[in-house]
Design an enzyme around this catalytic site. Structure first.
Site, PDB file in Angstrom:
ATOM      1  N   ALA A  24       0.806  -1.225   0.000  1.00 46.77           N
ATOM      2  CA  ALA A  24       0.000   0.000   0.000  1.00 46.77           C
ATOM      3  C   ALA A  24       0.839   1.276   0.000  1.00 46.77           C
ATOM      4  O   ALA A  24       0.457   2.282  -0.603  1.00 46.77           O
ATOM      5  CB  ALA A  24      -0.934  -0.001   1.205  1.00 46.77           C
ATOM      6  N   THR A  28       0.361   5.411  -1.647  1.00 46.60           N
ATOM      7  CA  THR A  28      -0.142   6.492  -0.785  1.00 46.60           C
ATOM      8  C   THR A  28       0.169   7.870  -1.387  1.00 46.60           C
ATOM      9  O   THR A  28      -0.621   8.797  -1.258  1.00 46.60           O
ATOM     10  CB  THR A  28       0.455   6.417   0.643  1.00 46.60           C
ATOM     11  OG1 THR A  28       1.848   6.184   0.547  1.00 46.60           O
ATOM     12  CG2 THR A  28      -0.186   5.322   1.456  1.00 46.60           C
ATOM     13  N   HIS A 123      -3.634  -9.571  -5.002  1.00 46.87           N
ATOM     14  CA  HIS A 123      -4.980  -9.422  -4.437  1.00 46.87           C
ATOM     15  C   HIS A 123      -6.009  -8.984  -5.472  1.00 46.87           C
ATOM     16  O   HIS A 123      -7.046  -8.435  -5.125  1.00 46.87           O
ATOM     17  CB  HIS A 123      -4.939  -8.439  -3.257  1.00 46.87           C
ATOM     18  CG  HIS A 123      -4.035  -8.908  -2.152  1.00 46.87           C
ATOM     19  ND1 HIS A 123      -3.499  -8.063  -1.199  1.00 46.87           N
ATOM     20  CD2 HIS A 123      -3.564 -10.140  -1.856  1.00 46.87           C
ATOM     21  CE1 HIS A 123      -2.740  -8.770  -0.378  1.00 46.87           C
ATOM     22  NE2 HIS A 123      -2.755 -10.016  -0.752  1.00 46.87           N
ATOM     23  N   CYS A 134     -23.073 -15.407 -13.196  1.00 39.93           N
ATOM     24  CA  CYS A 134     -22.796 -15.924 -14.543  1.00 39.93           C
ATOM     25  C   CYS A 134     -21.377 -15.631 -15.007  1.00 39.93           C
ATOM     26  O   CYS A 134     -20.931 -16.167 -16.021  1.00 39.93           O
ATOM     27  CB  CYS A 134     -23.786 -15.343 -15.553  1.00 39.93           C
ATOM     28  SG  CYS A 134     -23.622 -13.562 -15.801  1.00 39.93           S
ATOM     29  N   SER A 195       4.117  -3.618   5.073  1.00 39.01           N
ATOM     30  CA  SER A 195       4.511  -4.041   6.417  1.00 39.01           C
ATOM     31  C   SER A 195       4.810  -5.536   6.444  1.00 39.01           C
ATOM     32  O   SER A 195       5.326  -6.059   7.429  1.00 39.01           O
ATOM     33  CB  SER A 195       3.409  -3.696   7.418  1.00 39.01           C
ATOM     34  OG  SER A 195       2.164  -4.152   6.941  1.00 39.01           O
TER      35      SER A 195
HETATM   36 ZN   LIG Z   1     -24.928 -12.435 -14.404  1.00 40.36          ZN
END
Ligand SMILES: [Zn+2]
Length: 247
Positions: A24, A28, A123, A134, A195
């Protein structure tokens, strides 16, 4: 130019392949919040008596979509954040022919906006959206919301969500393996703005088999890894002092 910056420059110049492992703190300076500082996302939620691990979880999304998509956001984060000096420098290095590989815990896509071509997003990312029923993918500007402000698929009314990994979800298959391979085959590792408290990200650095490790962070890290150079400070500010011209 300080000695630390000179050392970093030398390590970058001499490296054949660079693994940049960022968190992160890399974004910043683009106006995006981190997690654990005074103005971080988790801190803000806790100030609202909310448990980040709960309200940023898949379970909470499924059980309380109306709350998940209407969480009060008191911060003013830019709608279209711009890459900062760190993102731009790494992209510039790659453009000049340096083998730069990026592994990021961020979901903002700023490395790609800057022009980096090899970016592993551990992530996921908040630029792509899909229907949870779907799997149809929707660009942000085509997403329709129901009366509760929940993004809904017009075909089957499924909830549309960003491709980010929530608490309680596993990383996408293959992502971790790609990151491990990058770690194992790079000769300079730069750990920046993280960190390193969360697994499996934390374990990744142990796959590094190269020559040099650099840590750039506002606070010192407690790593069981030999670190050649530690620079305490803001990531973008430090990268703004580097030159890509001597590569
Ligand atoms: Zn859908």
């Amino acid at each position: 130019m300080t000695t630390q910056i000179e050392t970093l420059q030398k390590l970058i110049n001499e490296a054949k392949s660079i693994a940049f492992f960022g968190g992160a703190g890399v974004s910043t300076e683009s106006g995006l919040p981190d997690y654990r500082s005074n103005t971080g996302t988790y801190t803000e939620l806790e100030q609202q008596q909310l448990d980040p691990k709960k309200v940023m979880s898949k379970r909470f999304l499924m059980e309380h979509p109306e709350k998940f998509f209407n969480r009060p956001n008191t911060r003013k984060t830019p709608l279209l954040p711009k890459p900062n000096a760190a993102h731009l420098y790494l992209a510039e290095l790659e453009k000049k022919g340096k083998d730069v590989r990026i592994i990021t815990q961020n979901v903002d896509g700023l490395h790609q906006v800057a022009g980096s071509k090899l970016v592993i997003e551990l992530h996921g990312n908040n630029r792509h959206f899909h229907c949870m029923k779907c799997g149809r993918e929707y660009p942000y500007n085509e997403i329709q919301r129901d009366e509760q402000n929940i993004p809904r698929c017009p075909i089957d009314n499924g909830i549309i969500r960003a491709d980010v990994i929530l608490f309680g979800e596993n990383l996408k298959p293959g992502v971790l393996d790609r990151a491990k391979k990058i770690m194992a085959s790079s000769d300079l590792l730069i750990i920046a703005g993280t960190s390193l408290t969360v697994n499996p990200s934390k374990n990744l650095i142990h796959y590094f088999e190269g020559n040099h490790v650099v840590v750039i962070n506002k606070t010192p890290l407690d790593l069981d890894l030999t670190v050649d150079l530690t620079i305490e400070g803001a990531v973008g500010e430090i990268f703004s002092q580097l030159s890509a011209s001597s590569i």
